[in-house]
Design a protein around this motif. Sequence first.
Motif, PDB file in Angstrom:
ATOM      1  N   ARG A 120      46.743  -1.802  32.448  1.00 22.00           N
ATOM      2  CA  ARG A 120      47.277  -3.042  33.014  1.00 22.00           C
ATOM      3  C   ARG A 120      46.464  -4.234  32.505  1.00 22.00           C
ATOM      4  O   ARG A 120      47.013  -5.280  32.172  1.00 22.00           O
ATOM      5  CB  ARG A 120      47.230  -2.950  34.538  1.00 22.00           C
ATOM      6  CG  ARG A 120      47.515  -4.237  35.282  1.00 22.00           C
ATOM      7  CD  ARG A 120      49.003  -4.578  35.259  1.00 22.00           C
ATOM      8  NE  ARG A 120      49.224  -5.896  35.779  1.00 22.00           N
ATOM      9  CZ  ARG A 120      49.279  -6.219  37.057  1.00 22.00           C
ATOM     10  NH1 ARG A 120      49.139  -5.301  37.976  1.00 22.00           N
ATOM     11  NH2 ARG A 120      49.492  -7.463  37.427  1.00 22.00           N
ATOM     12  N   ALA A 121      45.147  -4.088  32.427  1.00 25.55           N
ATOM     13  CA  ALA A 121      44.289  -5.172  31.940  1.00 25.55           C
ATOM     14  C   ALA A 121      44.634  -5.527  30.495  1.00 25.55           C
ATOM     15  O   ALA A 121      44.681  -6.706  30.135  1.00 25.55           O
ATOM     16  CB  ALA A 121      42.818  -4.777  32.059  1.00 25.55           C
ATOM     17  N   GLN A 122      44.900  -4.529  29.667  1.00 24.25           N
ATOM     18  CA  GLN A 122      45.264  -4.790  28.273  1.00 24.25           C
ATOM     19  C   GLN A 122      46.616  -5.499  28.183  1.00 24.25           C
ATOM     20  O   GLN A 122      46.790  -6.424  27.384  1.00 24.25           O
ATOM     21  CB  GLN A 122      45.282  -3.487  27.474  1.00 24.25           C
ATOM     22  CG  GLN A 122      43.891  -2.917  27.265  1.00 24.25           C
ATOM     23  CD  GLN A 122      43.927  -1.499  26.718  1.00 24.25           C
ATOM     24  OE1 GLN A 122      44.717  -0.662  27.164  1.00 24.25           O
ATOM     25  NE2 GLN A 122      43.073  -1.243  25.738  1.00 24.25           N
ATOM     26  N   HIS A 123      47.571  -5.074  29.011  1.00 23.68           N
ATOM     27  CA  HIS A 123      48.877  -5.741  29.047  1.00 23.68           C
ATOM     28  C   HIS A 123      48.710  -7.214  29.425  1.00 23.68           C
ATOM     29  O   HIS A 123      49.302  -8.101  28.798  1.00 23.68           O
ATOM     30  CB  HIS A 123      49.804  -5.074  30.080  1.00 23.68           C
ATOM     31  CG  HIS A 123      50.386  -3.792  29.624  1.00 23.68           C
ATOM     32  ND1 HIS A 123      51.658  -3.699  29.121  1.00 23.68           N
ATOM     33  CD2 HIS A 123      49.885  -2.537  29.612  1.00 23.68           C
ATOM     34  CE1 HIS A 123      51.918  -2.439  28.812  1.00 23.68           C
ATOM     35  NE2 HIS A 123      50.860  -1.719  29.106  1.00 23.68           N
ATOM     36  N   GLU A 124      47.920  -7.474  30.461  1.00 20.67           N
ATOM     37  CA  GLU A 124      47.706  -8.846  30.932  1.00 20.67           C
ATOM     38  C   GLU A 124      46.979  -9.679  29.874  1.00 20.67           C
ATOM     39  O   GLU A 124      47.283 -10.854  29.688  1.00 20.67           O
ATOM     40  CB  GLU A 124      46.918  -8.854  32.243  1.00 20.67           C
ATOM     41  CG  GLU A 124      47.676  -8.297  33.421  1.00 20.67           C
ATOM     42  CD  GLU A 124      48.825  -9.181  33.887  1.00 20.67           C
ATOM     43  OE1 GLU A 124      48.915 -10.370  33.486  1.00 20.67           O
ATOM     44  OE2 GLU A 124      49.664  -8.678  34.654  1.00 20.67           O
ATOM     45  N   MET A 125      46.034  -9.056  29.159  1.00 19.64           N
ATOM     46  CA  MET A 125      45.306  -9.751  28.105  1.00 19.64           C
ATOM     47  C   MET A 125      46.265 -10.177  26.985  1.00 19.64           C
ATOM     48  O   MET A 125      46.208 -11.310  26.501  1.00 19.64           O
ATOM     49  CB  MET A 125      44.214  -8.833  27.534  1.00 19.64           C
ATOM     50  CG  MET A 125      42.971  -9.538  27.156  1.00 19.64           C
ATOM     51  SD  MET A 125      41.571  -8.463  26.727  1.00 19.64           S
ATOM     52  CE  MET A 125      42.168  -6.811  26.685  1.00 19.64           C
ATOM     53  N   ILE A 126      47.159  -9.289  26.608  1.00 26.65           N
ATOM     54  CA  ILE A 126      48.136  -9.607  25.562  1.00 26.65           C
ATOM     55  C   ILE A 126      49.071 -10.717  26.047  1.00 26.65           C
ATOM     56  O   ILE A 126      49.323 -11.685  25.324  1.00 26.65           O
ATOM     57  CB  ILE A 126      48.931  -8.343  25.159  1.00 26.65           C
ATOM     58  CG1 ILE A 126      48.004  -7.358  24.448  1.00 26.65           C
ATOM     59  CG2 ILE A 126      50.138  -8.720  24.289  1.00 26.65           C
ATOM     60  CD1 ILE A 126      48.589  -5.973  24.269  1.00 26.65           C
ATOM     61  N   ALA A 127      49.573 -10.598  27.285  1.00 28.59           N
ATOM     62  CA  ALA A 127      50.471 -11.621  27.834  1.00 28.59           C
ATOM     63  C   ALA A 127      49.771 -12.974  27.913  1.00 28.59           C
ATOM     64  O   ALA A 127      50.371 -14.020  27.608  1.00 28.59           O
ATOM     65  CB  ALA A 127      50.978 -11.195  29.211  1.00 28.59           C
ATOM     66  N   THR A 128      48.511 -12.975  28.287  1.00 27.12           N
ATOM     67  CA  THR A 128      47.741 -14.227  28.369  1.00 27.12           C
ATOM     68  C   THR A 128      47.565 -14.839  26.994  1.00 27.12           C
ATOM     69  O   THR A 128      47.723 -16.055  26.814  1.00 27.12           O
ATOM     70  CB  THR A 128      46.370 -13.965  29.021  1.00 27.12           C
ATOM     71  OG1 THR A 128      46.583 -13.460  30.339  1.00 27.12           O
ATOM     72  CG2 THR A 128      45.529 -15.215  29.078  1.00 27.12           C
ATOM     73  N   MET A 129      47.251 -14.022  26.003  1.00 30.27           N
ATOM     74  CA  MET A 129      47.072 -14.521  24.639  1.00 30.27           C
ATOM     75  C   MET A 129      48.370 -15.096  24.086  1.00 30.27           C
ATOM     76  O   MET A 129      48.368 -16.150  23.438  1.00 30.27           O
ATOM     77  CB  MET A 129      46.609 -13.371  23.740  1.00 30.27           C
ATOM     78  CG  MET A 129      45.300 -13.483  23.007  1.00 30.27           C
ATOM     79  SD  MET A 129      44.369 -14.961  23.123  1.00 30.27           S
ATOM     80  CE  MET A 129      44.748 -15.724  21.597  1.00 30.27           C
ATOM     81  N   VAL A 130      49.489 -14.421  24.345  1.00 31.31           N
ATOM     82  CA  VAL A 130      50.782 -14.918  23.876  1.00 31.31           C
ATOM     83  C   VAL A 130      51.092 -16.259  24.538  1.00 31.31           C
ATOM     84  O   VAL A 130      51.516 -17.211  23.875  1.00 31.31           O
ATOM     85  CB  VAL A 130      51.903 -13.889  24.154  1.00 31.31           C
ATOM     86  CG1 VAL A 130      53.283 -14.492  23.919  1.00 31.31           C
ATOM     87  CG2 VAL A 130      51.713 -12.650  23.282  1.00 31.31           C
ATOM     88  N   SER A 131      50.860 -16.359  25.853  1.00 27.69           N
ATOM     89  CA  SER A 131      51.094 -17.633  26.557  1.00 27.69           C
ATOM     90  C   SER A 131      50.196 -18.734  26.024  1.00 27.69           C
ATOM     91  O   SER A 131      50.650 -19.864  25.813  1.00 27.69           O
ATOM     92  CB  SER A 131      50.877 -17.448  28.058  1.00 27.69           C
ATOM     93  OG  SER A 131      51.902 -16.647  28.600  1.00 27.69           O
ATOM     94  N   ALA A 132      48.939 -18.430  25.795  1.00 24.52           N
ATOM     95  CA  ALA A 132      48.008 -19.441  25.276  1.00 24.52           C
ATOM     96  C   ALA A 132      48.420 -19.870  23.872  1.00 24.52           C
ATOM     97  O   ALA A 132      48.415 -21.059  23.539  1.00 24.52           O
ATOM     98  CB  ALA A 132      46.584 -18.892  25.272  1.00 24.52           C
ATOM     99  N   THR A 133      48.795 -18.923  23.044  1.00 22.64           N
ATOM    100  CA  THR A 133      49.242 -19.230  21.676  1.00 22.64           C
ATOM    101  C   THR A 133      50.481 -20.112  21.682  1.00 22.64           C
ATOM    102  O   THR A 133      50.618 -21.005  20.856  1.00 22.64           O
ATOM    103  CB  THR A 133      49.501 -17.922  20.905  1.00 22.64           C
ATOM    104  OG1 THR A 133      48.310 -17.149  20.872  1.00 22.64           O
ATOM    105  CG2 THR A 133      49.982 -18.202  19.483  1.00 22.64           C
ATOM    106  N   ASN A 134      51.369 -19.862  22.655  1.00 28.65           N
ATOM    107  CA  ASN A 134      52.600 -20.640  22.781  1.00 28.65           C
ATOM    108  C   ASN A 134      52.417 -21.909  23.601  1.00 28.65           C
ATOM    109  O   ASN A 134      53.387 -22.599  23.899  1.00 28.65           O
ATOM    110  CB  ASN A 134      53.713 -19.785  23.378  1.00 28.65           C
ATOM    111  CG  ASN A 134      54.180 -18.723  22.422  1.00 28.65           C
ATOM    112  OD1 ASN A 134      54.194 -18.920  21.212  1.00 28.65           O
ATOM    113  ND2 ASN A 134      54.559 -17.578  22.942  1.00 28.65           N
ATOM    114  N   ASP A 135      51.170 -22.189  23.991  1.00 27.26           N
ATOM    115  CA  ASP A 135      50.837 -23.387  24.760  1.00 27.26           C
ATOM    116  C   ASP A 135      51.571 -23.457  26.096  1.00 27.26           C
ATOM    117  O   ASP A 135      51.987 -24.520  26.529  1.00 27.26           O
ATOM    118  CB  ASP A 135      51.108 -24.647  23.921  1.00 27.26           C
ATOM    119  CG  ASP A 135      50.331 -25.847  24.427  1.00 27.26           C
ATOM    120  OD1 ASP A 135      49.280 -25.659  25.071  1.00 27.26           O
ATOM    121  OD2 ASP A 135      50.776 -26.987  24.187  1.00 27.26           O
TER     122      ASP A 135
END
Length: 90
Positions: free
Chosen positions: A72-87
């Motif tokens: 779950r932590a890895q999923h959230e990390m990926i989702a957070t990175m995608v959101s940050a990348t997409n501003d």
Amino acid sequence: MTWIRTIPFEEADEPLRKMMEAQRAMYPIEYALPVAPGGDSIVTSHSLMPDALYHIFCAFGAMMSPDLPLSRAQHEMIATMVSATNDCFY
């Protein structure tokens, strides 16, 4: 608060309510709590397009599935990175 007309869950007709319930069932329980005052959400902003709401957000739910090999932590990390990348702010 969103600036477009939305249909809150409580006012949704049966087909829209079923799509919203199916989408909610796929997400981690923590996602059930509204983040913004009044319960506005990115999901509700799609309420005028029920098919899009269902398919877009169920796809995300499938990608966050606990049956996948990532934690779950890895999923959230990926989702957070995608959101940050997409501003995205959420």
